[in-house]
Write a protein that holds these residues in place. Structure first.
Motif, PDB file in Angstrom:
ATOM      1  N   ALA A   1       0.835  -1.207   0.000  1.00 28.61           N
ATOM      2  CA  ALA A   1       0.000   0.000   0.000  1.00 28.61           C
ATOM      3  C   ALA A   1       0.866   1.252   0.000  1.00 28.61           C
ATOM      4  CB  ALA A   1      -0.933  -0.015   1.217  1.00 28.61           C
TER       5      ALA A   1
ATOM      6  N   ALA B   1      -5.669   1.367   0.369  1.00 25.67           N
ATOM      7  CA  ALA B   1      -5.637   0.667  -0.919  1.00 25.67           C
ATOM      8  C   ALA B   1      -6.884   0.990  -1.747  1.00 25.67           C
ATOM      9  CB  ALA B   1      -5.527  -0.834  -0.686  1.00 25.67           C
TER      10      ALA B   1
ATOM     11  N   ALA C   1      -1.822  -1.180  -4.809  1.00 26.61           N
ATOM     12  CA  ALA C   1      -3.062  -1.405  -4.061  1.00 26.61           C
ATOM     13  C   ALA C   1      -3.609  -2.812  -4.266  1.00 26.61           C
ATOM     14  CB  ALA C   1      -4.110  -0.368  -4.479  1.00 26.61           C
TER      15      ALA C   1
END
Length: 397
Positions: A164, A196, A169
């Motif tokens: 992250a 994310a 993500a």
């Protein structure tokens, strides 16, 4: 150790004293006959010989035993030395990691892995150090070295947080999905998931996670408010081409967001672009009923559509509670302009200009509106004067 040595010294002197005292009482003999030999010694000498023999045999046996176990002791010593070195390396790796010396931390982590039990924590430190140096391939190699079952949660959580942080993500959510499949639902996992989903612009999930974190008081109220507004704005903008979907999205937003002037103004603006002034007007009126806001008042004038009289009547009713509101006067002036009520429009705009005070932006808008009014009436001189005043009211910085 000093007390122990003193004890044995006192015991040795006591034994010497006892032997010296007993030596004066030599009243017995020991006779050993082994044909054809005969040994006749005093009792004291026999006792002393037995004691000395025992001591010699004991020392000899211990020496042989120590020699026999020497390889094992050497191996144990080397193992202790390796363990001590590995533990020291693990401490150095941790200290260097939090001191910002990431290259040293990674090197120390390599040394710490000489001890098997240090393998997992050293790999986590090595992965964190490699991540800080943006060596993502090496970071993943470190994470793959964590095979201990007890450290799998730590591996996945660390992986999710680092991914992250690196704006990966999808990778972060995959790691969190593995954690969740094992029944792990932790506060930190929700915080990482929020980041994310925000990166991926999954705004419904952002709203959901913000609500969960607020219940657990795990997010600052100001940050939560901004994230809710950001998510709501983007959800509305994503549906800016479809009025039905836009209204459904608006109705699905929490009441607190719908009452926020910023969100209500955006929704009204998008509906006006789609030529839905009635819905835009209702949104603005509902929001103004909850919170009086100049931005919403300016947007209200845009919601007139083909007929501005109902809006004029509603805005005039607001004057009871807000008699000296310059923005309300300006809105009424614009609505009257739209309805071609020239006299009332001029009166409201001049009142707004008088109440504007230090609000230079409102002064510019009032002068421009008055200039357009005079243009409609054919008063060229007055229109030019107001255009000039609007230009002078603009302060360049």
């Amino acid at each position: 150790m000093a007390m122990r040595g003193l004890f044995w010294l006192v015991l040795l002197f006591a034994a010497a004293v006892a032997i010296a005292i007993l030596g004066h009482f030599d009243v017995g003999h020991v006779l050993i006959v082994y044909d054809p030999y005969r040994i006749d010694v005093s009792l004291n000498f026999a006792v002393l010989a037995i004691i000395v023999t025992f001591v010699v045999l004991h020392v000899l046996i211990r020496a042989i035993r120590n020699l026999w176990k020497m390889p094992e002791r050497v191996a144990a010593y080397r193992a202790r030395a390796r363990a001590s070195k590995a533990h020291a390396a693990l401490r150095d790796a941790l200290a260097n990691l939090y001191s910002g010396r990431f290259s040293r931390a990674e090197k120390a982590a390599h040394d710490a892995r000489l001890l098997t039990e240090n393998g997992a924590p050293a790999a986590v430190i090595g992965a964190l150090a490699a991540h800080q140096m943006h060596e993502y391939a090496r970071r993943d190699e470190w994470l793959e070295k964590i095979g201990d079952k007890d450290w799998q949660d730590a591996r996945l959580m660390t992986s999710a947080e680092m991914r992250a942080d690196a704006r990966d993500a999808e990778g972060a959510l995959n790691a969190l999905a593995q954690l969740e499949s094992q029944g792990v639902r932790r506060l930190q996992a929700q915080q990482i998931a929020l980041r994310a989903h925000q990166q991926l612009k999954h705004w419904p999930e952002v709203l959901k996670l913000v609500k969960q974190l607020e219940k657990r008081e795990a997010i600052h109220p100001a940050v939560a408010l901004r994230l809710r507004q950001l998510a709501a704005e983007n959800l509305l903008r994503d549906r800016r081409h479809d009025p039905v979907a836009l209204l459904e999205c608006w109705d699905g937003l929490p009441l607190t967001e719908r009452q926020t002037p910023r969100i209500a103004d955006l929704a009204a603006e998008l509906l006006l672009r789609l030529e839905r002034p009635k819905e835009a007007r209702k949104i603005v009126e509902d929001a103004l009923a909850q919170q009086w806001d100049a931005r919403l008042l300016r947007r209200y004038a845009d919601c007139a559509g083909a007929e501005a009289l109902p809006l004029i009547q509603r805005a005039e009713a607001w004057q009871t509670d807000h008699p000296d509101d310059a923005d309300l006067k300006f809105t009424l002036g614009r609505l009257c302009l739209h309805q071609q009520l020239w006299g009332k429009a001029q009166a409201f705009l001049e009142q707004s200009l008088a109440l504007a005070g230090d609000n230079d932006i409102l002064k510019v808008r009032c002068h421009r509106a008055l200039a357009r009014l005079h243009e409609e009436l054919g008063h060229t001189g007055e229109a030019s004067a107001h255009y000039r005043e609007s230009a002078l009211a603009i302060k360049l910085t």
